[in-house]
Design a protein around this motif. Structure first.
Motif, PDB file in Angstrom:
ATOM      1  N   ASP A 239       0.701  -1.292   0.099  1.00 31.66           N
ATOM      2  CA  ASP A 239       0.215  -0.073   0.010  1.00 31.66           C
ATOM      3  C   ASP A 239       0.801   1.215   0.222  1.00 31.66           C
ATOM      4  N   ALA A 240       1.177   1.802  -1.283  1.00 36.58           N
ATOM      5  CA  ALA A 240       2.208   2.792  -1.374  1.00 36.58           C
ATOM      6  C   ALA A 240       1.545   4.155  -0.810  1.00 36.58           C
ATOM      7  N   ASP A 241       0.381   4.118  -1.153  1.00 39.00           N
ATOM      8  CA  ASP A 241      -0.422   5.269  -0.907  1.00 39.00           C
ATOM      9  C   ASP A 241      -0.286   5.597   0.842  1.00 39.00           C
ATOM     10  N   TYR A 242      -0.631   4.595   1.495  1.00 39.97           N
ATOM     11  CA  TYR A 242      -0.552   4.429   2.752  1.00 39.97           C
ATOM     12  C   TYR A 242       0.639   4.927   3.471  1.00 39.97           C
ATOM     13  N   VAL A 243       1.606   4.385   3.080  1.00 38.66           N
ATOM     14  CA  VAL A 243       3.111   4.613   3.449  1.00 38.66           C
ATOM     15  C   VAL A 243       3.622   6.054   3.138  1.00 38.66           C
ATOM     16  N   ASN A 244       3.060   6.522   2.042  1.00 39.11           N
ATOM     17  CA  ASN A 244       3.366   7.778   1.479  1.00 39.11           C
ATOM     18  C   ASN A 244       2.903   9.035   2.375  1.00 39.11           C
ATOM     19  N   LYS A 245       1.352   8.774   2.631  1.00 40.86           N
ATOM     20  CA  LYS A 245       0.822   9.515   3.538  1.00 40.86           C
ATOM     21  C   LYS A 245       1.385   9.945   5.073  1.00 40.86           C
ATOM     22  N   ALA A 246       1.707   8.731   5.260  1.00 43.58           N
ATOM     23  CA  ALA A 246       2.329   8.577   6.717  1.00 43.58           C
ATOM     24  C   ALA A 246       3.539   9.356   6.726  1.00 43.58           C
ATOM     25  N   ILE A 247       4.565   9.427   5.673  1.00 40.02           N
ATOM     26  CA  ILE A 247       5.690  10.411   5.772  1.00 40.02           C
ATOM     27  C   ILE A 247       5.109  11.759   5.338  1.00 40.02           C
ATOM     28  N   GLU A 248       4.078  11.786   4.585  1.00 42.30           N
ATOM     29  CA  GLU A 248       3.598  13.424   4.301  1.00 42.30           C
ATOM     30  C   GLU A 248       3.361  13.830   5.525  1.00 42.30           C
ATOM     31  N   LEU A 249       2.438  13.323   6.227  1.00 41.77           N
ATOM     32  CA  LEU A 249       1.969  13.940   7.576  1.00 41.77           C
ATOM     33  C   LEU A 249       3.029  14.274   8.358  1.00 41.77           C
ATOM     34  N   ASN A 250       4.100  13.310   8.609  1.00 48.45           N
ATOM     35  CA  ASN A 250       5.215  13.543   9.344  1.00 48.45           C
ATOM     36  C   ASN A 250       5.968  14.937   8.954  1.00 48.45           C
TER      37      ASN A 250
END
Length: 285
Positions: A140-151
């Motif tokens: 789930d690339a979208d989930y991982v990317n969003k977690a990094i974006e929020l950080n």
């Protein structure tokens, strides 16, 4: 238990890390840490050069209190509220770390009774923790990317992650794991609350040793250290609540034969006691 977190990559990369604790603990949150990922020759290659290894090191920045994360959802920082739980259900279903082992891994979702160092009385007291989710970028690339974006959106420049600058090995990928911590109401606290009740989880090979590369020709030594991702700018922690955390780590693509571990001290242990830490073992799937 104090936390030293570092994302172990094959090139130098810096991440903001979680940690906040009293200096009286036997572990240390407020320090820089360095972790190396080494690639060792496989048995087939070792006959040619038994000492040949390739080692790279990533140096982590100093740990700061602001890097703690209370997480309920990686989509927005405004929704991060403590979760309500039935403490009786947790206490009744929780297992002791000593009941887990290399051969008897606790499943994802299982509450584990452990301890956390208390800055108020400088003693380890009971808390409860469980892993709730593990997601690789290929899943789930979208989930991982969003977690990094929020950080990156809530953290300082010091804690931001620019993935374009990370030279991750071709057979490896970033992964995210979520875990929860419930702090009982009888955990000693002050008017301002308590220090972050984070747990120092790390991933490692089930069979021991390093993580094998995708082609099996080499082994990654030191892979699996986790780095906490920020989800809001300010965090407060109070007893009687469940807090959720999001961690980032590196793993070989498609590799599932690994576990998570963390260590803790017995209830009532003080910073100067000689009690041995107990390790808990949890399945990664």
């Amino acid at each position: 238990m104090k936390k030293i977190s570092a994302l172990l990559l094959a090139v130098v990369m810096a991440f903001g890390m979680a940690g906040c604790s009293d200096s009286g603990s036997s572990d240390s949150d407020n320090e820089s840490s360095a972790a190396a990922v080494q690639t060792e020759s496989s048995a087939a290659d070792s006959s040619e050069d038994a000492t040949a290894t390739t080692t790279t090191t990533t140096t982590a920045p100093a740990v700061t209190e602001s890097s703690q994360a209370e997480v309920a959802d990686t989509s927005t920082a405004d929704e991060n509220k403590p979760a309500s739980v039935d403490s009786n259900d947790i206490a009744a279903s929780a297992i002791e770390p000593s009941e887990t082992s290399e051969e008897n891994l606790a499943p994802i979702g299982q509450w584990i009774k452990t301890t956390r160092y208390c800055a108020t009385d400088k003693i380890y007291h009971t808390i409860y923790t469980r892993i709730t989710k593990v997601v690789s970028k290929s899943e789930d690339a979208d989930y991982v990317n969003k977690a990094i974006e929020l950080n990156n959106s809530v953290g300082s420049d010091f804690s931001k992650i620019d993935e374009s600058e990370l030279k991750i090995p071709d057979d490896c990928e970033l992964c995210v794991m979520e875990y929860e911590v419930y702090v009982p109401e009888d955990f000693p606290s002050n008017e301002w609350g308590i220090i972050s009740p984070d747990v120092n989880y790390s991933a490692s090979n089930k069979g021991g040793g390093g993580i094998p590369s995708a082609d099996g020709a080499s082994t990654y030594i030191g892979m699996g250290g986790t780095t906490e991702l920020l989800t809001q700018k300010k965090n407060e922690y109070f007893v009687g609540n469940t807090y959720k955390y999001v961690n980032l780590f590196l793993m070989v693509k498609g590799y599932k034969d690994y576990k998570f571990t963390f260590s803790s001290y017995p209830e009532g242990t003080t910073s100067d006691s000689s009690d041995d830490a107990v390790t808990a073992y949890i399945s990664a799937e």
